[in-house]
Scaffold this motif. Structure first.
Motif, short mmCIF file in Angstrom:
data_model
loop_
_atom_site.label_atom_id
_atom_site.label_comp_id
_atom_site.label_asym_id
_atom_site.label_seq_id
_atom_site.Cartn_x
_atom_site.Cartn_y
_atom_site.Cartn_z
N ILE A 398 6.06 -14.24 12.88
CA ILE A 398 5.76 -13.12 11.98
C ILE A 398 5.33 -13.68 10.63
CG2 ILE A 398 6.83 -11.22 10.70
CD1 ILE A 398 8.45 -10.60 13.20
N ASP A 399 4.25 -13.12 10.08
CA ASP A 399 3.66 -13.65 8.85
C ASP A 399 4.37 -13.19 7.59
OD1 ASP A 399 1.12 -14.99 9.95
OD2 ASP A 399 1.00 -12.98 10.81
N ALA A 400 4.83 -11.95 7.59
CA ALA A 400 5.45 -11.41 6.38
C ALA A 400 6.58 -10.48 6.78
CB ALA A 400 4.41 -10.66 5.54
N ILE A 401 7.64 -10.49 5.97
CA ILE A 401 8.79 -9.63 6.22
C ILE A 401 8.98 -8.75 4.99
CG2 ILE A 401 11.25 -9.56 6.76
CD1 ILE A 401 10.93 -12.48 7.74
N LEU A 402 8.95 -7.44 5.19
CA LEU A 402 9.13 -6.50 4.09
C LEU A 402 10.44 -5.76 4.30
CD1 LEU A 402 5.50 -5.04 3.85
CD2 LEU A 402 6.51 -6.91 2.54
N ILE A 403 11.24 -5.71 3.23
CA ILE A 403 12.56 -5.07 3.28
C ILE A 403 12.41 -3.59 2.93
CG2 ILE A 403 14.92 -5.14 2.46
CD1 ILE A 403 14.04 -7.64 3.99
N LYS A 404 12.97 -2.74 3.77
CA LYS A 404 12.94 -1.30 3.50
C LYS A 404 13.85 -0.94 2.33
CE LYS A 404 12.23 -0.08 8.40
NZ LYS A 404 12.79 0.66 9.55
N PRO A 405 13.49 0.09 1.54
CA PRO A 405 12.25 0.86 1.60
C PRO A 405 11.07 0.08 1.02
CG PRO A 405 13.57 1.61 -0.24
CD PRO A 405 14.40 0.58 0.48
N VAL A 406 9.90 0.28 1.62
CA VAL A 406 8.71 -0.47 1.24
C VAL A 406 7.74 0.47 0.52
CG1 VAL A 406 6.77 -1.83 2.08
CG2 VAL A 406 8.98 -1.96 3.24
N LYS A 407 7.23 0.01 -0.61
CA LYS A 407 6.19 0.77 -1.29
C LYS A 407 4.91 0.67 -0.46
CE LYS A 407 7.89 0.27 -6.03
NZ LYS A 407 7.56 -0.20 -7.40
N LEU A 408 4.22 1.78 -0.33
CA LEU A 408 3.01 1.80 0.49
C LEU A 408 1.94 0.88 -0.08
CD1 LEU A 408 2.87 5.60 1.34
CD2 LEU A 408 3.72 3.72 2.74
N GLU A 409 1.89 0.76 -1.42
CA GLU A 409 0.91 -0.16 -2.02
C GLU A 409 1.22 -1.60 -1.62
OE1 GLU A 409 2.75 1.99 -3.59
OE2 GLU A 409 1.38 3.52 -4.39
N THR A 410 2.51 -1.94 -1.57
CA THR A 410 2.90 -3.29 -1.16
C THR A 410 2.53 -3.54 0.30
OG1 THR A 410 4.75 -3.25 -2.71
CG2 THR A 410 4.84 -4.88 -0.94
N LEU A 411 2.74 -2.55 1.14
CA LEU A 411 2.42 -2.70 2.55
C LEU A 411 0.92 -2.91 2.74
CD1 LEU A 411 3.15 -2.63 5.54
CD2 LEU A 411 3.01 -0.13 5.45
N ARG A 412 0.12 -2.08 2.09
CA ARG A 412 -1.33 -2.22 2.24
C ARG A 412 -1.82 -3.57 1.72
NH1 ARG A 412 -1.66 3.73 1.19
NH2 ARG A 412 -1.74 3.32 -1.05
N ALA A 413 -1.28 -4.00 0.57
CA ALA A 413 -1.69 -5.29 0.02
C ALA A 413 -1.28 -6.44 0.95
CB ALA A 413 -1.06 -5.49 -1.36
N THR A 414 -0.11 -6.33 1.57
CA THR A 414 0.36 -7.37 2.49
C THR A 414 -0.53 -7.44 3.72
OG1 THR A 414 2.63 -7.06 1.72
CG2 THR A 414 2.32 -8.21 3.82
N ILE A 415 -0.89 -6.28 4.26
CA ILE A 415 -1.78 -6.26 5.42
C ILE A 415 -3.11 -6.94 5.09
CG2 ILE A 415 -3.13 -4.77 6.96
CD1 ILE A 415 -0.86 -2.74 6.79
#
Length: 537
Positions: A398-415
């Motif tokens: 897995i390339d990146a691990i995001l801890i909930k709750p995740v900001k949608l801006e952070t998710l899009r930038a990570t993708i």
């Protein structure tokens, strides 16, 4: 005439009179017997006629009662959908887009209700004959997802989770009786919700396509009370009820499902274990239908495609909606096995995995995806911060691990970041950092040396694997890892590390070796293109 003659004559006359009287008596008796027999026959005929009329009246009453029960049950199916949608629309906090979506579904359910009423009228006119199946063109995915959205509130009200595991490669359009398919699935889901006290109900669907015809397989499973083996025989009998008789129901739902499935050319089967749960399944053959112009455009959509795997339907829908607004084409699945199937079937640029997925957890799904695809970005979502959980994610590729709750801006930038990294077989900045004006042939020559030695090492690894010389495989994998990392081939270096670890552990490394070979082919192509550019510049 003598006295003797007279006496004889009188005697003869008397005998004739007696004979005549006897004949008359016998004839009269026969006539009365015939009349009596005729009367008896008439009474028997009248009795038979009365009995037949009574039986006909009884059958008519039974048919009328059955018809009323059928009509009631059939009408309740779309009405359940309409009532569920109205309950959803009563939530004033719904976003406008979602409210509009529910209104469109409500309109569709109302149209279904009208079609059902027309069908019932047609059935009554046909006088007992089954109506012909309709030939609608519809999206199986959209149809089934709507039913999960419709019945989700009913499940949650009982403390249950309604899941959907729809294969990503479901045909986009089919031609068949969409209304009857909806009725069958709604009845099955409703039945499972009714007899499940805790746990979940899951709708699964997949399809096999051969020669322009799809074999659509649908299953509804639950973690409910189950059905005893001796009760299975009467499960599909009209008005028969098994299980908890205190629950509402007429005993018609499953009977109607069976009739509808058979009318569409399929068969409804059931597997059940008391105390564990029940699964109903059926298959229907439906021709493929050409997608409308709007859907053909969607199929040719050039937007990057993302797969979201989350067993929480509300959370999954939130992510899907947010990413679509961010410019991605998005699909959603509810378990790890479906995530693996989807990632291997479609060219997703990224797969977002909840760590705690049913069937196969996030790290397990990631490992299977990574064994085949090195070009897809894998992102984990988790509420856990434990070191062992994070370590399992990293170890699975897995390339990146995001801890909930995740900001949608952070998710899009990570993708965007990880997908860009994964799409490149090599980091060109690393290669171009070696370029000097004094010796323009240096880097092309370096590329030649690397590709030649890497190909030699790869051949040697295959030979060592055939000899089962695992130590030699580990040695070569470690060497290729170092040289690949120096050339900016990060993914190939990761593959070599996985191969090295498997070999050191004494495990069979054929899958890891195949993954190294596939990734090296990508690296070779990218480096060859860069070599040509450098020579031409």
């Amino acid at each position: 005439m003598s006295a003797t003659a007279v006496a004889l004559l009188v005697a003869v006359v008397l005998v004739l009179a007696l004979a005549t009287a006897l004949v008359l008596v016998i004839t009269g008796g026969r006539r009365r017997d015939a009349a009596a027999r005729a009367e008896v026959a008439r009474l028997v005929a009248d009795n038979n006629s009365l009995r037949e009329r009574g039986e006909a009246a009884h059958e008519t009453a039974e048919l009328r009662a059955r018809m009323v029960a059928h009509v009631s049950h059939e009408l309740r199916t779309p009405m359940q959908a309409i009532m569920s949608l109205l309950a959803l629309l009563d939530d004033h906090s719904l976003p406008l887009e979602q409210r509009q979506q529910h209104l469109n579904t409500l309109r569709g359910s109302s149209e279904d209700l009208l079609l059902l009423i027309d069908g019932l009228v047609e059935t009554a006119q046909i006088d007992g004959k089954r109506p012909s199946p309709r030939a609608d063109e519809f999206s199986p995915r959209a149809t089934l997802e709507q039913l999960v959205d419709l019945l989700g509130p009913s499940a949650r009200k009982r403390g249950l989770e309604l899941r959907a595991a729809l294969a990503p490669d479901l045909p986009p359009r089919l031609r068949g009786d969409r209304l009857r398919l909806r009725q069958i699935v709604i009845n099955l889901i409703g039945n499972s919700i009714k007899f499940t006290r805790q746990g979940h109900v899951e709708l699964r669907a997949s399809a096999r396509v051969e020669g322009g015809v799809a074999r659509l397989a649908v299953a509804v499973g639950d973690t409910g009370v189950g059905i005893a083996p001796d009760a299975l025989d009467k499960l599909f009998v009209e008005f028969a009820r098994v299980g908890d008789l205190s629950l509402e129901g007429t005993g018609l739902g499953l009977s109607i499902c069976k009739q509808l499935v058979e009318a569409l050319g399929g068969r409804l089967d059931v597997d059940s274990e008391p105390g564990v749960g029940t699964t109903f399944r059926f298959e229907l053959s439906m021709p493929l239908a050409a997608a409308p112009a709007a859907e053909a455009e969607a199929a040719a959509d050039t937007r990057p495609r993302v797969l979201v795997a989350d067993d929480d339907s509300a959370g999954r829908e939130l992510l899907v909606t947010a990413l679509r607004r961010g410019g991605y084409a998005v699909d959603g699945v509810a378990d790890g096995a479906a995530a693996v199937a989807g990632a291997l079937a479609r060219p997703y640029v990224a797969v977002i995995l909840d760590v705690q997925l049913p069937e196969l957890d996030g790290p397990g799904a990631a490992r299977q995806i990574r064994d085949v695809r090195g070009d897809v970005a894998l992102i984990a979502l988790t509420g856990h911060t434990e070191v062992d959980v994070l370590g399992r994610c990293k170890g699975a590729g897995i390339d990146a691990i995001l801890i909930k709750p995740v900001k949608l801006e952070t998710l899009r930038a990570t993708i965007a970041r990880v997908a860009a990294e994964r799409s490149q077989a090599i980091d060109l900045a690393v290669i171009r950092g070696y370029v000097t004006a004094e010796d323009p042939a240096f880097v092309p020559g370096l590329i030649d040396v690397y590709l030649r030695e890497a190909a030699r090492d790869l051949d040697a690894m295959h030979e060592a694997a055939e000899r089962r010389d695992i130590a030699r495989v580990a040695q070569l994998a470690h060497r290729l890892k170092g040289s690949s990392a120096g050339f900016g081939a990060r993914l190939l270096a990761e593959r070599c590390q996985s191969l090295y670890a498997a070999a050191c552990a004494g495990q069979g490394a054929s899958d890891e070796l195949a993954a190294v070979a596939r990734e090296f082919a990508r690296v070779k192509t990218a480096l060859s293109v860069e070599r040509t550019r450098l020579i031409s510049s």
